[in-house]
Scaffold this motif. Structure first.
Motif, mmCIF file in Angstrom:
data_model
loop_
_atom_site.group_PDB
_atom_site.id
_atom_site.type_symbol
_atom_site.label_atom_id
_atom_site.label_comp_id
_atom_site.label_asym_id
_atom_site.label_seq_id
_atom_site.Cartn_x
_atom_site.Cartn_y
_atom_site.Cartn_z
ATOM 1 N N ILE A 1 29.107 44.137 22.650
ATOM 2 C CA ILE A 1 28.905 43.205 23.764
ATOM 3 C C ILE A 1 28.456 43.950 25.013
ATOM 4 O O ILE A 1 27.540 43.528 25.727
ATOM 5 N N LYS B 1 23.928 44.581 26.190
ATOM 6 C CA LYS B 1 23.953 43.394 27.028
ATOM 7 C C LYS B 1 22.607 43.205 27.720
ATOM 8 O O LYS B 1 21.901 44.170 28.022
ATOM 9 N N SER C 1 30.007 41.782 32.302
ATOM 10 C CA SER C 1 31.074 41.422 31.365
ATOM 11 C C SER C 1 32.360 41.060 32.103
ATOM 12 O O SER C 1 33.073 40.131 31.699
ATOM 13 N N ASP D 1 28.353 37.685 20.263
ATOM 14 C CA ASP D 1 26.919 37.907 20.112
ATOM 15 C C ASP D 1 26.420 37.560 18.712
ATOM 16 O O ASP D 1 25.251 37.745 18.397
ATOM 17 N N LEU E 1 26.431 35.481 23.606
ATOM 18 C CA LEU E 1 26.366 36.725 24.365
ATOM 19 C C LEU E 1 25.295 37.644 23.762
ATOM 20 O O LEU E 1 24.743 37.379 22.700
ATOM 21 N N PRO F 1 25.953 32.245 28.746
ATOM 22 C CA PRO F 1 26.959 32.562 29.771
ATOM 23 C C PRO F 1 26.732 31.871 31.110
ATOM 24 O O PRO F 1 27.701 31.474 31.780
#
Length: 693
Positions: A85, A89, A95, A163, A188, A637
């Motif tokens: 993650i 990213k 995060s 993810d 994600l 997100p």
């Protein structure tokens, strides 16, 4: 809320009880007394009520109590805590901010919902986490644990933030179908592959034999690196043993590279596989992989002796040879003269008594070689009982009966996986000699016999250590049925193979009869995995004992020491050293039995896990599929603020009211006795006041 229900009692008893009360009151107050007519009437009413209630207690109807228990809808939040993650990213993603926004969901939904938060990587844990330190991802396992934990509860929605990448367990789509609720996935990671060269996977055998060639297969991948050259190098203990340059011909490039190596040194060999980084590469963590190959000097040989052909013989041979450390030779009893018995580490007597061949009988008696007795319809039970002291079978006639396998939970000589135990418990029956079975005190039973629906104490598979000789006894034939049934139901024969292979490993574990032996559960452990070591100590009679303490010291390459004391397990020892830092360790163990001191040493390795860096592109297609098949929706997100309204507007997410009905005898209702006491006391007080008592 409560009411009267009659059950098996007739409701016609109500007027009977009422008439009885009226009759009693009439007899008591029918004659003129020194009381007014109206006053007598009220006293009669009190007496009618008392008699009616007492009579009803004697009839004993049931009191039905109904309680309504509202259960708010559960909203489960499962957040991926694996390192991928944070490693891969997209630009602008924070995060820490995402975890804060996800935590606000509980406050935004308010008291109408029961929100519970979890994070997962290899296993499911309580609460959210912003560490993103997990080395493995088992999404299906997390979904399964949630479903098991909240089974039969009012799950309104599941929020799954990940993810879509997993490297452990099954396909999460199938586990998601078992959760009967709407799943909202938070996508994600980044689906756009960045410039990256990586080792996707390495296939290899964990064992090889000295001076033999062996092959490993490396899946090399390259993203957004067209026209680059991929330089692959393999080193053994720092020395280069292979190199190859491969041109990258596409933006999404994958190729399986076979690499042939030679096992020229005995012992545990370390091989580093690496790809040289290129300019502007996203991550170099996934450019290297380390594997360990145990190079053996020779295989242990297993001899299977049988009187006549049987399909079980093939099953036994195939299962044992799944472990490359073993070589199986099958031979008819009539042809055993041509066999050099001293070359073998284990003898399996399949429905064959050694007494029929004196040379074999004498070799077994003198050499202390482990023996596995396998019984069946052709077994001479009298000869079997005379050959060993662990299990005795008394049979009046030569007959067989079908028996099912029942795994014994207290068996500790070695460990079978839970999946194998469950499979074995539902395998077809074996044919065992009909009779009465008795076991010696030193016999450890792994499988008991289940005859029909009756669980017996009769052994089906048992192990013993008799004066230094390890023996096993399988009291039934028909292993071929197990292999066929397992392959038909599960598409593999893992449980049958594991049972036979583990049994052989246990029987031959101390073939050279070292008095003190310490060995790890395996030579190479994954990062974050508990390190398990076993120890065995034998007395002068070569009997297994665990009276004295056993201490061990592990030392890593940096010189740091870790000291432990073994725990006793059965007749031997076991140590769970917990998780240790990555690296190579040497160990030295010591114990003392009387005046004799014993020492043992060895090596083990903790290897790093690079599973999370093998894929850089997120799998949002999987998340979209999971959401749609459950009636939920996939969000990104930056759309997290929409989630509260989506859950509130979902008509399937609502409070469920459970009706709890409870039945009890009317005599158990305490306040009825208080009512009777009040009525009688009131009547007595009124009469006393009027001078009629």
């Amino acid at each position: 809320m409560f009411s009267i229900t009659w059950g098996s009692v007739s409701g016609w008893w109500v007027p009977v009880c009422l008439i009885l009360g009226v009759l009693y009151a009439w007899l008591l107050y029918r004659q003129p007394v020194n009381l007014g007519k109206n006053f007598r009437l009220w006293l009669a009413v009190l007496r009618v009520l008392v008699v009616f209630v007492i009579a009803m207690l004697l009839v004993s109807p049931l009191v039905k109590t109904i309680k309504y228990d509202p259960q708010k809808p559960l909203v489960l939040i499962a957040q991926d805590n694996s390192s991928s993650i944070n490693t891969f990213k997209p630009a602008g993603f924070s995060s820490a901010q995402f975890i804060n926004d996800l935590a606000k969901l509980k406050q935004q939904l308010g008291d109408q919902y029961d929100v519970q938060e979890f994070n997962f990587s290899k296993a499911l844990s309580n609460g959210l986490s912003d560490k993103f330190s997990g080395k493995q991802t088992d999404m299906a396992g997390a979904l399964r644990q949630l479903n098991n934990r909240f089974v039969n509860q009012n799950i309104g929605a599941l929020v799954l933030a990940t993810d879509g990448l997993y490297n452990q367990g099954n396909d999460p789509q199938y586990e998601a179908k078992n959760i009967k609720t709407s799943i909202y996935t938070i996508a994600l990671g980044d689906t756009v592959a960045k410039r990256d060269l990586l080792i996707g996977n390495v296939n290899y055998n964990k064992t090889a034999f000295l001076d033999n060639d062996f092959e490993i297969e490396v899946l090399a991948a390259a993203y957004q690196s067209k026209s680059e050259n991929m330089h692959i190098t393999v080193t053994e203990d720092g020395k280069q043993v292979f190199t190859q340059t491969i041109p990258v011909t596409s933006a999404d490039f994958k190729k399986i590279i076979p690499i042939k190596l030679t096992a020229d040194k005995k012992g545990l060999r370390k091989y580093n596989i690496s790809i040289t980084p290129v300019k502007n590469e996203l991550s170099t963590q996934n450019n290297t992989e380390t594997i360990y190959v145990d190079v053996l000097d020779t295989r242990q040989k297993v001899l299977v002796v049988y009187r006549s052909p049987h399909p079980d013989i093939t099953v036994i041979k195939q299962a044992i040879e799944t472990n490359k450390n073993y070589e199986v030779k099958t031979v008819l009893l009539a042809d055993i003269a041509a066999i050099k018995l001293v070359d073998y580490s284990l003898v399996i007597l399949y429905q064959t008594p050694a007494e029929e061949y004196p040379l074999l009988k004498n070799f077994i008696a003198k050499s202390k070689i482990p023996v596995w007795y396998m019984l069946g319809s052709q077994t001479d039970l009298q000869a079997f009982n005379a050959a060993q002291n662990s299990i005795k079978i008394s049979a009046g006639r030569s007959e067989s009966q079908e028996v099912l396998a029942l795994p014994e939970t207290g068996f500790s000589a070695f460990t079978l996986s839970d999946s194998s135990r469950k499979k074995i418990a539902v395998m077809p029956p074996l044919l065992a000699p009909f009779g009465s079975y008795g076991s010696a005190a030193n016999t450890a039973v792994l499988l008991k016999q289940k005859i029909g629906a009756v669980a017996t104490t009769y052994p089906l598979l048992a192990f013993a250590d008799d004066a230094g000789r390890r023996t096993a006894i399988l009291t039934g034939e028909g292993l071929w049925r197990w292999q066929l049934a397992e392959y038909q139901n599960y598409g593999n024969r893992n449980a049958t193979d594991e049972l036979l292979s583990q049994s052989v490993q246990y029987l031959t574990a101390n073939a050279n009869r070292q008095r003190f032996r310490v060995y790890p559960a395996r030579n190479v452990f994954d990062e974050g995995e508990n390190v398990i070591l076993n120890a065995e100590l034998y007395n002068d009679a070569l009997e297994l004992i665990n009276t004295p303490d056993v201490r061990i010291e592990l030392k890593n390459q940096a010189g740091k020491n870790y000291s432990f004391l073994f725990s006793r397990s059965g007749q031997s020892y076991q140590l769970d050293a917990g998780t240790l830092p990555i690296g190579e360790y040497s160990y030295t163990a010591a114990t003392q039995n009387g005046a004799q001191r014993f020492n043992a040493s060895g090596q083990l390795t903790i290897k790093p896990l690079n599973l999370e860096t093998r894929q850089s592109a997120a799998n949002h297609q999987l998340l979209n599929t999971i959401a749609k098949q459950s009636g939920g929706q996939m969000l990104y997100p930056d759309q997290l603020n929409q989630l509260t309204n989506l859950i509130r507007k979902n008509d399937n997410i609502k409070t469920v009211v459970y009706e709890d009905k409870h039945y009890s005898d009317i005599i158990d209702v305490k306040w009825i006795f208080i009512l009777i006491l009040l009525l009688l006391s009131g009547e007595w007080f009124l009469r006393k006041r009027e001078g009629e008592v």
